[in-house]
Design an enzyme around this catalytic site. Structure first.
Site, PDB file in Angstrom:
ATOM      1  N   LYS A 101       8.937 -10.046  -6.435  1.00 32.93           N
ATOM      2  CA  LYS A 101       8.259  -9.017  -5.626  1.00 32.93           C
ATOM      3  C   LYS A 101       7.168  -8.409  -6.480  1.00 32.93           C
ATOM      4  O   LYS A 101       7.249  -8.423  -7.700  1.00 32.93           O
ATOM      5  CB  LYS A 101       9.251  -7.922  -5.212  1.00 32.93           C
ATOM      6  CG  LYS A 101       8.842  -7.186  -3.960  1.00 32.93           C
ATOM      7  CD  LYS A 101       9.262  -7.942  -2.708  1.00 32.93           C
ATOM      8  CE  LYS A 101       8.668  -7.380  -1.460  1.00 32.93           C
ATOM      9  NZ  LYS A 101       9.261  -8.008  -0.265  1.00 32.93           N
ATOM     10  N   ASP A 110       3.746  -7.659   2.409  1.00 40.70           N
ATOM     11  CA  ASP A 110       4.864  -6.741   2.664  1.00 40.70           C
ATOM     12  C   ASP A 110       4.180  -5.499   3.225  1.00 40.70           C
ATOM     13  O   ASP A 110       3.040  -5.589   3.726  1.00 40.70           O
ATOM     14  CB  ASP A 110       5.646  -6.459   1.370  1.00 40.70           C
ATOM     15  CG  ASP A 110       7.000  -5.781   1.612  1.00 40.70           C
ATOM     16  OD1 ASP A 110       7.966  -6.478   1.949  1.00 40.70           O
ATOM     17  OD2 ASP A 110       7.088  -4.527   1.494  1.00 40.70           O
TER      18      ASP A 110
HETATM   19  O1  2IT Z   1      10.518  -8.974   2.342  1.00 40.01           O
HETATM   20  C1  2IT Z   1      10.092 -10.119   2.570  1.00 40.01           C
HETATM   21  O2  2IT Z   1      10.856 -11.079   2.702  1.00 40.01           O
HETATM   22  C2  2IT Z   1       8.648 -10.288   2.689  1.00 40.01           C
HETATM   23  N1  2IT Z   1       7.928  -9.304   2.556  1.00 40.01           N
HETATM   24  C3  2IT Z   1       8.061 -11.649   2.905  1.00 40.01           C
HETATM   25  C4  2IT Z   1       8.010 -12.420   1.633  1.00 40.01           C
HETATM   26  C5  2IT Z   1       7.313 -13.753   1.730  1.00 40.01           C
HETATM   27  O3  2IT Z   1       7.178 -14.379   0.655  1.00 40.01           O
HETATM   28  O4  2IT Z   1       6.908 -14.169   2.814  1.00 40.01           O
END
Ligand code: 2IT
Length: 444
Positions: A124, A164
């Site tokens: 993240k 996100d």
């Molecule tokens: O919380 C999540 O799974 C997302 N924000 C998407 C992450 C992604 O790599 O598509």
């Protein structure tokens, strides 16, 4: 496994990181039983190794605003675990972003990604940058400055960021443009791209659509379905939009949406036309829901959350810890049958405890919202193959993946009386996959 010892040591090493400690504690509590059945996990200190990220990048992001003033933000990328595939997870741009929030999100992402059946590790990142109220040019300059630092750490087989909160198609476009220029390659290094340069159909809808497929499966375990149900949704961003669209298609009535200013109660249900109006509202950077009430003759309740409305299903779609113990009590006394967390860690531990005690169906974010990252995984596959699938193909795969996640949750979460503890099921299934991969690969 000595959970108390692990938690105490984390609290000493990472004081005050409450969201991170909350997410770790929840997972450890639910995997304890299965962990203790595998002495080889304890021997390899799998739990201790899993709860610490592989590495954290922190960098400053200087940029110039439209008035010519220099602005400074903090940027982060947390690469948590890549035992089963390249690091994968979104970027959050929001003033509340800090290490604790990104560590909780990265930690959750490990198990979520493992559940999708696709080979993706957990990561993240993000920034305390606030895109609200910024011009397009400012957002572009910020994204470019952010990528000038980030690009060294990522790559299509190394680490693949996505969106996100605060990071949608526009931001991904600017981030991708700068990556492409610096790396001099066109690869699937970010997901959530526009269709013209490698994006996947259904990706914008995927988190909400997948959430509703999952919730429908939860209801089907007791011979029920979404059709005819009344639903409370929080938030009014991309995730809420996808969820409302699919819920309405499936014959349910969504009666609430919410923003920082309060919530809307629309007893007639939120239609496609009204959703479009909401999207326009967001596009003008007006982070409030109240104008909806005037426009459609609905009720606006300032400074409150939508969980006080009598509904069958609650779908948190906004942010972490947005549904607490008091909300849970109210929902249960109003006859709630199911909660599907489409936001990450939308419910507080106390709220979850109440749902489990009262045998309310509760689907945790890492299972319910996994359709978003799963479709990102499908975008990576299409990019690697240099092809694109039709919307129907992607939707069918998303449906299949959500169904497999549901099966795994039931397998590991069913209790003696037949009640399914989806939180336990999701954590155990995700954990076992990652733990076995870590064991097989030795101490690294
Ligand atoms: O919380 C999540 O799974 C997302 N924000 C998407 C992450 C992604 O790599 O598509």
């Amino acid at each position: 496994m000595n959970i108390e010892k692990i938690m105490q040591s984390l609290e000493v090493k990472h004081p005050g990181e409450k969201e991170y400690l909350q997410a770790v504690n929840e997972v450890l509590m639910t995997i304890e039983e299965v962990y203790n059945q595998h002495p080889e996990f304890e021997k390899a200190k799998i739990a201790e190794r899993l709860v610490e990220p592989d590495r954290i990048f922190t960098f400053k992001v200087p940029w110039v605003d439209d008035r010519g003033e220099v602005q400074l933000n903090l940027g982060y990328r947390i690469q948590f675990n890549n035992a089963i595939g390249p690091y994968k997870g979104g970027l959050r741009f929001h003033p509340s972003v800090n290490i604790s929030i990104l560590k909780f999100l990265g930690f959750e992402q490990i198990f979520k990604n493992a559940l999708t059946t696709l080979p993706m590790g957990g990561a993240k990142g993000g920034s305390d940058f606030n895109p609200k109220g910024k011009s397009d040019a400012e957002v572009m300059r910020f994204c470019q400055a952010y990528m000038i630092e980030l690009w060294r750490y990522i790559g299509p087989e190394t680490d693949v960021p996505a969106g996100d909160i605060g990071v949608g198609g526009r931001e991904i476009g600017y981030l991708y443009g700068m990556y492409r220029k610096l790396a001099r390659e066109n690869t699937g290094v970010l997901t959530g791209k526009s269709l013209e340069f490698g994006g996947s159909l259904i990706r914008p809808e995927a988190t909400g659509f997948g959430g509703l497929y999952f919730v429908n499966q939860m209801l089907e375990t007791s011979g029920d379905s979404i059709s005819g149900k009344t639903i409370a949704v929080s938030g009014f961003g991309n995730v809420a939009w996808g969820a409302i669209t699919k819920a309405t298609q499936m014959g349910a009535k969504v009666v609430t949406i919410s923003g920082p200013d309060g919530y809307i109660y629309d007893e007639n249900g939120i239609s496609a036309e009204k959703i479009d109006y909401l999207l326009d509202l967001r596009a003008t950077c007006n982070d409030i829901v109240s104008p909806y009430a005037e426009k459609f003759g609905a009720v606006f309740i300032p400074n409150r959350r939508p969980w006080e409305v009598k509904v069958d299903i609650a779908l948190p779609c906004a942010t972490q810890n947005e549904l607490d113990e008091m909300d849970a009590k109210l929902l249960i006394s109003n006859g709630l049958i199911c909660v599907g967390e489409i936001s990450n860690m939308g419910c507080t531990p106390e709220a979850i405890e109440l749902f489990l005690e009262n045998k309310i169906m509760y689907g945790p974010g890492k299972a319910v919202n996994a359709g978003g990252v799963a479709t990102s995984g499908l975008e990576m596959t299409q990019n690697a193959m240099h092809i694109s699938w039709t919307a129907a193909e992607v939707d069918a795969k998303l449906h299949q993946i959500m169904s497999e996640i549901h099966t795994q949750c039931v397998k590991y979460g069913r209790e003696k009386d037949g009640y399914v503890n989806y939180m336990k099921g999701a954590n155990v299934a995700g954990f076992l996959k990652v733990a076995k991969a870590m064991l097989a690969q030795g101490i690294i």
